[in-house]
Every structure is written in structure tokens, then in C-alpha cells.
Design a protein around this motif. Structure first.
Motif, PDB file in Angstrom:
ATOM      1  N   ASP A  91       0.830  -1.207   0.000  1.00  0.00           N
ATOM      2  CA  ASP A  91       0.000   0.000   0.000  1.00  0.00           C
ATOM      3  C   ASP A  91       0.864   1.256   0.000  1.00  0.00           C
ATOM      4  OD1 ASP A  91      -2.405  -1.385  -0.013  1.00  0.00           O
ATOM      5  OD2 ASP A  91      -2.681  -1.281   2.151  1.00  0.00           O
ATOM      6  N   ARG A 103      -9.679  -1.072  -2.155  1.00  0.00           N
ATOM      7  CA  ARG A 103      -9.044  -0.530  -0.942  1.00  0.00           C
ATOM      8  C   ARG A 103      -7.527  -0.666  -0.995  1.00  0.00           C
ATOM      9  NH1 ARG A 103     -13.800  -2.755   1.828  1.00  0.00           N
ATOM     10  NH2 ARG A 103     -12.735  -4.747   2.080  1.00  0.00           N
ATOM     11  N   HIS A 104      -7.041  -1.529  -1.884  1.00  0.00           N
ATOM     12  CA  HIS A 104      -5.593  -1.776  -1.997  1.00  0.00           C
ATOM     13  C   HIS A 104      -5.207  -1.872  -3.479  1.00  0.00           C
ATOM     14  CE1 HIS A 104      -5.688  -2.750   2.325  1.00  0.00           C
ATOM     15  NE2 HIS A 104      -6.762  -3.461   2.044  1.00  0.00           N
ATOM     16  N   ARG A 120      -2.780  -0.907  -5.236  1.00  0.00           N
ATOM     17  CA  ARG A 120      -1.389  -1.182  -5.600  1.00  0.00           C
ATOM     18  C   ARG A 120      -1.051  -2.673  -5.575  1.00  0.00           C
ATOM     19  NH1 ARG A 120       2.842   3.263  -3.126  1.00  0.00           N
ATOM     20  NH2 ARG A 120       2.537   4.804  -4.780  1.00  0.00           N
TER      21      ARG A 120
END
Length: 204
Positions: free
Chosen positions: A23, A94-95, A97
């Protein structure tokens, strides 16, 4: 010296710490993860003999375990597909990456595979032929992963052209004036289009 009452590390702790590094930086290394956890790399290998790829699969499992439907619960295939896709996208968004790392290796996490199996069964039981089924799952998967990446994109994805006749520039200006988040709205529009298209592969 007495042994500790609880292990110093768990697979979930390691995966959670690796996800936090991703993240923040977009990636992680085992030495860097070990430093973050205050342990030696060998301690991580003890829990993950497969190393980095195994940790990425554990991260996939963490995300898939966040309300990804595994049972239709009386829903028809459209309702289940909507619920499955929304839960999947919300978890990955939400993540964002982590998405490139997840798509770079074969899915082997049991929790994630159970979610895909549920989707495949619902579609097959509704009449989708085996020859079309993998394409249907692939289309949904690609769209959801792309939308999750889009959730982490800059607010201004495209630089607006100064040309007043630019179609894209006009669309960008109209989007700024609309309420709500562009990425989420685009996801919902695209999902409806895909589910509608899947209806051509499923009788009834």
C-alpha cells in the motif's frame, strides 16, 4: 528459558504487514518485510517456504476473505454476479497497488478459488456452456481488476483539452459537475453492461 506462550509470528501477521508495505510503496521484499516485522528472513520462510509468491497468495486470501460471496443464497445468477463483482471490486479497490502483483501469478489461494468456483457454478447451473464459462469469468475478472486499479488513479485521469470542440474535454467538464465518484459510477455502468451481455450466453 521458557518458550513464549504464543508464536511471535503468524501467516496472517506476515501477509498483513506485506500488504501494508505494498500500500505504501507498491511492492515489498522479504528482507524489507523482515525488518518491518523485526524478525529474520528465515522466520518468514518458516511460515512461507514458497517465499514472496506464497505471501502474495496469502494477501489474495486476505482480500478474498472480506465478504466475497461463496454461496448464491437463493439469488438468481444476475443477483449473485452483481453481489460477487461488487464485493470483489470493493475489497481490491481498498488496496489498488496490490492488483498488479496479484495478476502476475497463478491464482492458487483456496479462499479465492472458492469464490471463483461459486461464480462458475452459478453461471453453469443457470445454463452457461462450459465453452463460454471461462470467458465469462475472465471478462468479469479483468473488468473488476481494472476498476480496482482505477479506484487508485488520480482524480484527473485525463488532461482536458483546451479545444472547446474536444469531445473528451466536454465529457471531463460534465463529469466534474456530476455528484458522486467517477470510478464507482463507471464500475456500476460497466457491470450492468457486462451482466446484460452475459445474458446472451445464458438462456432464460
Amino acid at each position: 528459558m521458557p518458550r513464549p506462550l504464543a508464536p511471535l509470528l503468524s501467516r496472517e501477521q506476515i501477509a498483513t504487514a506485506a500488504l501494508a508495505l505494498i500500500d505504501g510503496t507498491g511492492t515489498f521484499t522479504l528482507p524489507g518485510l523482515a525488518r518491518e516485522l523485526g524478525v529474520s528472513p528465515s522466520s518468514i520462510y518458516h511460515h512461507f517456504p514458497g517465499g514472496r509468491e506464497a505471501i502474495i497468495e496469502a494477501i489474495r486470501g486476505l482480500l478474498a476473505g472480506q465478504d466475497l460471496p461463496t454461496q448464491p443464497g437463493g439469488q438468481d445468477w444476475r443477483e449473485f454476479t452483481y453481489a460477487w463483482a461488487r464485493a470483489y471490486r470493493e475489497s481490491f479497490a481498498r488496496h489498488p497497488r496490490v492488483v498488479p502483483l496479484l495478476t502476475a501469478q497463478t491464482v492458487s489461494d483456496p479462499t479465492t478459488l472458492a469464490g471463483y468456483e461459486a461464480l462458475a457454478r452459478v453461471l453453469r447451473d443457470s445454463g452457461c456452456r462450459d465453452g463460454d464459462l471461462l470467458h465469462a469469468v475472465t471478462i468479469l475478472d479483468c473488468f473488476i481488476c481494472g476498476s480496482a486499479l482505477d479506484a487508485g488513479a488520480p482524480i484527473d485521469v485525463w488532461a482536458a483539452s483546451p479545444d472547446p470542440e474536444s469531445a473528451l474535454g466536454s465529457a471531463i467538464r460534465a463529469g466534474v459537475s456530476e455528484p458522486g465518484e467517477r470510478s464507482q459510477q463507471s464500475f456500476e455502468i460497466g457491470l450492468r453492461m457486462i451482466v446484460s451481455g452475459l445474458g446472451e450466453l445464458i438462456p432464460g
